[in-house]
Write an enzyme that holds these catalytic residues in place. Sequence first.
Site, short mmCIF file in Angstrom:
data_model
loop_
_atom_site.label_atom_id
_atom_site.label_comp_id
_atom_site.label_asym_id
_atom_site.label_seq_id
_atom_site.Cartn_x
_atom_site.Cartn_y
_atom_site.Cartn_z
N ASP A 29 -64.35 11.30 -5.10
CA ASP A 29 -65.23 11.13 -3.79
C ASP A 29 -65.01 9.72 -3.52
OD1 ASP A 29 -67.74 11.37 -2.10
OD2 ASP A 29 -68.19 9.88 -3.43
N HIS A 47 -63.56 8.45 0.02
CA HIS A 47 -64.27 7.44 0.99
C HIS A 47 -63.33 6.34 1.62
CE1 HIS A 47 -68.08 9.10 1.13
NE2 HIS A 47 -68.29 9.25 -0.16
N SER A 75 -74.23 13.62 -2.32
CA SER A 75 -74.18 13.73 -3.37
C SER A 75 -75.52 14.19 -4.26
CB SER A 75 -73.46 12.89 -4.55
OG SER A 75 -72.33 12.74 -4.11
N THR A 131 -75.25 11.37 -8.72
CA THR A 131 -74.69 12.50 -9.69
C THR A 131 -75.44 12.70 -10.96
OG1 THR A 131 -72.86 13.23 -8.05
CG2 THR A 131 -72.82 14.19 -10.39
N ASP A 186 -70.10 18.87 -5.63
CA ASP A 186 -71.37 18.59 -4.97
C ASP A 186 -71.24 18.99 -3.42
OD1 ASP A 186 -70.12 16.37 -4.91
OD2 ASP A 186 -71.65 15.32 -5.47
N HIS A 232 -68.41 12.72 4.33
CA HIS A 232 -68.23 14.16 3.39
C HIS A 232 -67.83 15.48 4.56
CE1 HIS A 232 -71.14 12.56 0.48
NE2 HIS A 232 -70.06 11.88 0.37
#
Length: 497
Positions: A320, A324, A105, A168, A361, A441
């Site tokens: 996100d 995870h 990110s 971010t 992102d 990711h």
Amino acid sequence: MKAFLLLLALLPATAVAADATKNPQFTAGQKALQAALDRPQPKRKARNIILFIGDGMGINSVTAGRIFAGQARGLDGASYKLSFETLPYGGFSKTYSADKLVTDSANGISAIMTGVKTINAAIGVDDSVKSKDCQSALGARIDTLAEQAKRSGRAAGVVTTAGITDATPAGAYGHVPFRNWRADVDLPADAAKAGCVDLARQLVEAPDDVRMDVAFGGDLQDFVPTGTGPGKRADGRDLTKTWVSRPGARYVTDAAGLSALDTKGGPVLGIFADGDLPSPVDTELHRNVPTLSDMTAKAIDILAAKKSGYFLLVESASIDKWHHANNAYRALTDVDELSKAVRIAMDRTDPNDTLIIVTADHSHGLVISAGSSREEPITGLVRNHGVNLTDGNNQPRLTLSYATGPGGPKAGAVVPIPDEATATSPDFHQPALVYMASAQHAGEDVPVYSRGPDSDLLTGTFESSYIYQVMAHAFSLTGPKVAKPVAKHRRRHVHGR
């Protein structure tokens, strides 16, 4: 003659074509085409820009999020549309970093906010920087679009469901070679000695000409000293008090305070959790915590008081964070939360003067597998009208799974097969192919949706750093300033260097 008629009767009947114009899908397509043909050319200059980041929201997250949101409303999920899917222009962003095929990110937002891809874990610096090396960052700092907007006379703000010092949101104001330098205790001794400053201080102590006018999110722990609630600062400073020491500055801590906040006045800091904000699914934890829509609406109302315009970065961070954890239910809930916040922005702004961009992102390794009929829950077992469909081992299987993460099999362990009630529970963690404590990711291109001035420039496939160019063009900015190394005796006083 009878034989001939009998032969004709035995021949196959001539097919009669269906009238497609009476099919609702066909007519909907006709209407969509006409709307596109009637669409006016966007203007070329923006008064305001609102950039939405669905952190980790790859195209599979959009698709699954759309189905999840539609089904939650008792509708057909497959044909449902999230608010940002109604925006007129779309494209794809290539998200790799200066050093990795798959970005994190930090580089992800830095590329968008500065026009320059950097290395993973670095924020607001160019690709000459070395990870965790303060000295290399001193001359690598690049002004962000938010800082440039401020210097041009506009207002600027950041809203997130994560901590305000997370990667971010820090992309709006921060400049570090390592994203985890969030409080003073996170800086190595040599970095502090060289003059690097933690992200919480960078936000609060920024010079007047670049300091954010609005900052909403979590991470109280990074702003207050040890011995004060969740505080972890070792320097003994309470940065919330530093914030309000400036004339007109205000500080709020809960949903009630945010709601009561007058939209006129000085800069506003809102910190609503010790760390990240809780999921709206967890209603008790979320009690008196504002939603992403609440924060977005208030931020727009405050920033809109600036007649020369504003820039606002809004992040739905928990897409996100729950990916995870392989927790699709909560991740997709946050896709819906993003959609609601975008709708707020669409309703509160004029497409003739406000550029709205919705993107990500980076992506995540979420997979949507075939088999379920359309009425079946996206988070559940693969079922055809209520009947389970099995895998090659004759066991039930799931519509959603992950490439990596805690749902993967540990050495010698077998991942249990859930029933439908378990699979559709908010607390269920989907299976993964490869076990990792935290899912990795994914590197595929991510979607970009937009409307407003210069939005037609965000079509096709482009570098993530190109998004900066479009925003800078819409604001008529000349480009970022790149910092030069500063004298050693001044380094302790240089914001973000």
